[in-house]
Scaffold this motif. Sequence first.
Motif, PDB file in Angstrom:
ATOM      1  N   ASP A 406       0.820  -1.220   0.000  1.00 40.20           N
ATOM      2  CA  ASP A 406       0.000   0.000   0.000  1.00 40.20           C
ATOM      3  C   ASP A 406       0.855   1.272   0.000  1.00 40.20           C
ATOM      4  OD1 ASP A 406      -2.419   1.336  -0.079  1.00 40.20           O
ATOM      5  OD2 ASP A 406      -2.576   1.470   2.113  1.00 40.20           O
ATOM      6  N   GLY A 407       2.029   1.221  -0.653  1.00 42.14           N
ATOM      7  CA  GLY A 407       2.891   2.384  -0.742  1.00 42.14           C
ATOM      8  C   GLY A 407       3.681   2.689   0.512  1.00 42.14           C
ATOM      9  N   LYS A 408       3.465   1.909   1.568  1.00 43.06           N
ATOM     10  CA  LYS A 408       4.155   2.166   2.839  1.00 43.06           C
ATOM     11  C   LYS A 408       5.445   1.370   2.980  1.00 43.06           C
ATOM     12  CE  LYS A 408      -0.230   3.107   5.187  1.00 43.06           C
ATOM     13  NZ  LYS A 408      -1.159   2.676   6.270  1.00 43.06           N
ATOM     14  N   ALA A 409       5.555   0.296   2.223  1.00 44.99           N
ATOM     15  CA  ALA A 409       6.751  -0.548   2.311  1.00 44.99           C
ATOM     16  C   ALA A 409       6.862  -1.380   1.040  1.00 44.99           C
ATOM     17  CB  ALA A 409       6.696  -1.462   3.538  1.00 44.99           C
ATOM     18  N   ILE A 410       8.066  -1.827   0.764  1.00 42.65           N
ATOM     19  CA  ILE A 410       8.314  -2.770  -0.325  1.00 42.65           C
ATOM     20  C   ILE A 410       8.769  -4.086   0.296  1.00 42.65           C
ATOM     21  CG2 ILE A 410       9.665  -3.271  -2.391  1.00 42.65           C
ATOM     22  CD1 ILE A 410       9.940  -0.299  -2.837  1.00 42.65           C
ATOM     23  N   ILE A 411       8.175  -5.177  -0.149  1.00 41.76           N
ATOM     24  CA  ILE A 411       8.464  -6.498   0.400  1.00 41.76           C
ATOM     25  C   ILE A 411       9.179  -7.321  -0.662  1.00 41.76           C
ATOM     26  CG2 ILE A 411       7.507  -8.512   1.580  1.00 41.76           C
ATOM     27  CD1 ILE A 411       6.781  -5.868   2.923  1.00 41.76           C
ATOM     28  N   TYR A 412      10.307  -7.911  -0.281  1.00 39.79           N
ATOM     29  CA  TYR A 412      11.053  -8.789  -1.179  1.00 39.79           C
ATOM     30  C   TYR A 412      11.087 -10.190  -0.573  1.00 39.79           C
ATOM     31  CZ  TYR A 412      12.948  -4.308  -2.853  1.00 39.79           C
ATOM     32  OH  TYR A 412      13.098  -3.031  -3.326  1.00 39.79           O
ATOM     33  N   PHE A 413      10.784 -11.196  -1.371  1.00 35.56           N
ATOM     34  CA  PHE A 413      10.957 -12.580  -0.961  1.00 35.56           C
ATOM     35  C   PHE A 413      12.213 -13.107  -1.643  1.00 35.56           C
ATOM     36  CE2 PHE A 413       6.439 -11.804  -0.388  1.00 35.56           C
ATOM     37  CZ  PHE A 413       6.223 -12.323   0.883  1.00 35.56           C
ATOM     38  N   ILE A 414      13.094 -13.709  -0.864  1.00 39.17           N
ATOM     39  CA  ILE A 414      14.409 -14.111  -1.356  1.00 39.17           C
ATOM     40  C   ILE A 414      14.483 -15.632  -1.414  1.00 39.17           C
ATOM     41  CG2 ILE A 414      16.906 -13.960  -0.932  1.00 39.17           C
ATOM     42  CD1 ILE A 414      16.266 -11.361   0.645  1.00 39.17           C
ATOM     43  N   ARG A 415      14.952 -16.117  -2.552  1.00 34.93           N
ATOM     44  CA  ARG A 415      15.024 -17.562  -2.772  1.00 34.93           C
ATOM     45  C   ARG A 415      16.464 -18.049  -2.628  1.00 34.93           C
ATOM     46  NH1 ARG A 415      10.285 -19.400  -5.383  1.00 34.93           N
ATOM     47  NH2 ARG A 415       8.930 -17.673  -6.031  1.00 34.93           N
ATOM     48  N   ASP A 416      16.622 -19.328  -2.270  1.00 35.03           N
ATOM     49  CA  ASP A 416      17.946 -19.929  -2.183  1.00 35.03           C
ATOM     50  C   ASP A 416      18.324 -20.527  -3.541  1.00 35.03           C
ATOM     51  OD1 ASP A 416      16.537 -22.305  -2.435  1.00 35.03           O
ATOM     52  OD2 ASP A 416      16.866 -22.951  -0.359  1.00 35.03           O
ATOM     53  N   GLU A 417      19.443 -21.280  -3.556  1.00 31.87           N
ATOM     54  CA  GLU A 417      19.926 -21.823  -4.819  1.00 31.87           C
ATOM     55  C   GLU A 417      18.974 -22.855  -5.422  1.00 31.87           C
ATOM     56  OE1 GLU A 417      21.782 -24.085  -1.379  1.00 31.87           O
ATOM     57  OE2 GLU A 417      21.426 -22.001  -1.963  1.00 31.87           O
ATOM     58  N   ASN A 418      18.041 -23.374  -4.591  1.00 30.31           N
ATOM     59  CA  ASN A 418      17.056 -24.327  -5.093  1.00 30.31           C
ATOM     60  C   ASN A 418      15.725 -23.667  -5.441  1.00 30.31           C
ATOM     61  OD1 ASN A 418      18.803 -26.595  -4.697  1.00 30.31           O
ATOM     62  ND2 ASN A 418      18.373 -26.472  -2.504  1.00 30.31           N
ATOM     63  N   MET A 429      10.430   3.518   5.130  1.00 28.77           N
ATOM     64  CA  MET A 429      10.971   4.747   5.729  1.00 28.77           C
ATOM     65  C   MET A 429      12.494   4.793   5.691  1.00 28.77           C
ATOM     66  SD  MET A 429       8.233   6.387   6.519  1.00 28.77           S
ATOM     67  CE  MET A 429       8.856   7.669   7.603  1.00 28.77           C
ATOM     68  N   GLY A 430      13.067   4.284   4.615  1.00 31.80           N
ATOM     69  CA  GLY A 430      14.517   4.344   4.466  1.00 31.80           C
ATOM     70  C   GLY A 430      15.281   3.286   5.226  1.00 31.80           C
ATOM     71  N   SER A 431      14.598   2.378   5.909  1.00 27.81           N
ATOM     72  CA  SER A 431      15.259   1.314   6.675  1.00 27.81           C
ATOM     73  C   SER A 431      14.942  -0.041   6.055  1.00 27.81           C
ATOM     74  CB  SER A 431      14.816   1.345   8.142  1.00 27.81           C
ATOM     75  OG  SER A 431      15.191   2.561   8.751  1.00 27.81           O
ATOM     76  N   THR A 432      15.826  -1.005   6.315  1.00 29.18           N
ATOM     77  CA  THR A 432      15.657  -2.353   5.787  1.00 29.18           C
ATOM     78  C   THR A 432      15.657  -3.345   6.936  1.00 29.18           C
ATOM     79  OG1 THR A 432      16.822  -1.725   3.755  1.00 29.18           O
ATOM     80  CG2 THR A 432      16.587  -4.068   4.199  1.00 29.18           C
ATOM     81  N   PHE A 433      14.713  -4.279   6.904  1.00 29.60           N
ATOM     82  CA  PHE A 433      14.603  -5.303   7.945  1.00 29.60           C
ATOM     83  C   PHE A 433      14.518  -6.662   7.259  1.00 29.60           C
ATOM     84  CE2 PHE A 433      12.452  -1.405   9.188  1.00 29.60           C
ATOM     85  CZ  PHE A 433      13.158  -1.047  10.332  1.00 29.60           C
TER      86      PHE A 433
END
Length: 439
Positions: A406-418, A429-433
Amino acid sequence: MPKSNKTFFFANQPFDYEVKVSDREDGSLANGSIKPEQVSVSIDYLAEGFDKVAIAQGHRSADASATVSTGKKLIAASDCQACHSIDKKSIGPTYRDIAQKYKGDASALEKLAKKVIAGGSGVWGETPMAGHPQLSTKDAGDMVKYILSLSEQKANSNTLPTKGTYTAQLPQGDKGQGVYILRASYQDQGSNDLPSLTTEQSFVLRNAKMSPHGFDKYETVSKMSFGGNELIIPGKSGAYIALNQADLTGLRQLELVVAVPKAQLNAQGGNIELRLDSPTGKLIGESGFIAPSDQGGFGGQAVNINLSPTEGIHDIYVVFQNPKAEGSLMVVMGIAFKAGPPPSSNAVAEASPKASLADYAGKYKMTGLPFEYVEVAVKEGKVIIDAAGQTGEITPMDKPDQFDADGKAIIYFIRDENAKVTQIKLEAMGSTFEGIKEK
């Protein structure tokens, strides 16, 4: 000692280490003449940043026996080594055998101190022990205290194996600016009339997720803080930041969080280059052009730069380029090096979004947030995220595995080698978790 990257650790990821010891008289770990239990190994986390002074002073010693006591010095200066050593069998018993025999005996100190002065026989065989009447009671007592202390050193359960795997885990709420310190120490057996010596070696591993203020060199780059976050602003084309003597082994990607606010900063945008050993050195990675944004605020976007595989130690230069710019280029709010192979763009592009939605569902343990978990569910073809009771739908963006909240955050899903989703990353807000998906 680390067998992989010798500069960085990666949060929640394991690294391999191995200690190698060789001594001209004692032999080596490799041929078995030095036993693993004779080597003390520790791995400690120092939370308050890359403090070289604290590390040099020894935040924690790898081995308590590295402190040379008065008794140890007295033994080294006497004729004791003619018949005894710490671990090797000789005419008399080893110091460790003596320490183990009398461990827990409250009367051992007085009894053995008298024997050092007067001499004796019968406890360890028929060979008599010569007396040392020239020693004072205090000196003999100090020598015995040192010998008895060896039982505790041998039983020290905190020492790690000389070869193994360690997972770098950050304490809850940690700022991510700490270092891991790997230490190993070995005390040799001495030689002829020479006393034993202790040698210690340390390695420092810093977090691969760095503050923009954590580099060693800045050229035409302004440093500032905003909302508790540390930022940098390259002031013109060719501006750079640099990290001295870093190991690039295994590094495959540089990830930056960047904003190009046209309204507030009249930022011009530009490319980001990664070069070796100088601002014009070998190019090993480059972003595309990062364009200015007409939207207000400093909401950041992730910029991922794939790196050419590079081994060894180099000075790393992050160079900001836009020859047409007249003024500041952008704001950089986060920088992180990533290990392992870059994501396979072909494999992701061929994946069906509907078929893979279930991949995202799960419970993710987070780092750096005031709550411990984020949960993701798939309902009626929609991806729903629950962050501490705040629930809402996230919508797919143009890039695979990337969603908008909703424009408040960007969500990334990260995959492994499989190609399995194993991690989540939230940018807000400029931070990454970041979070790890629980099995």
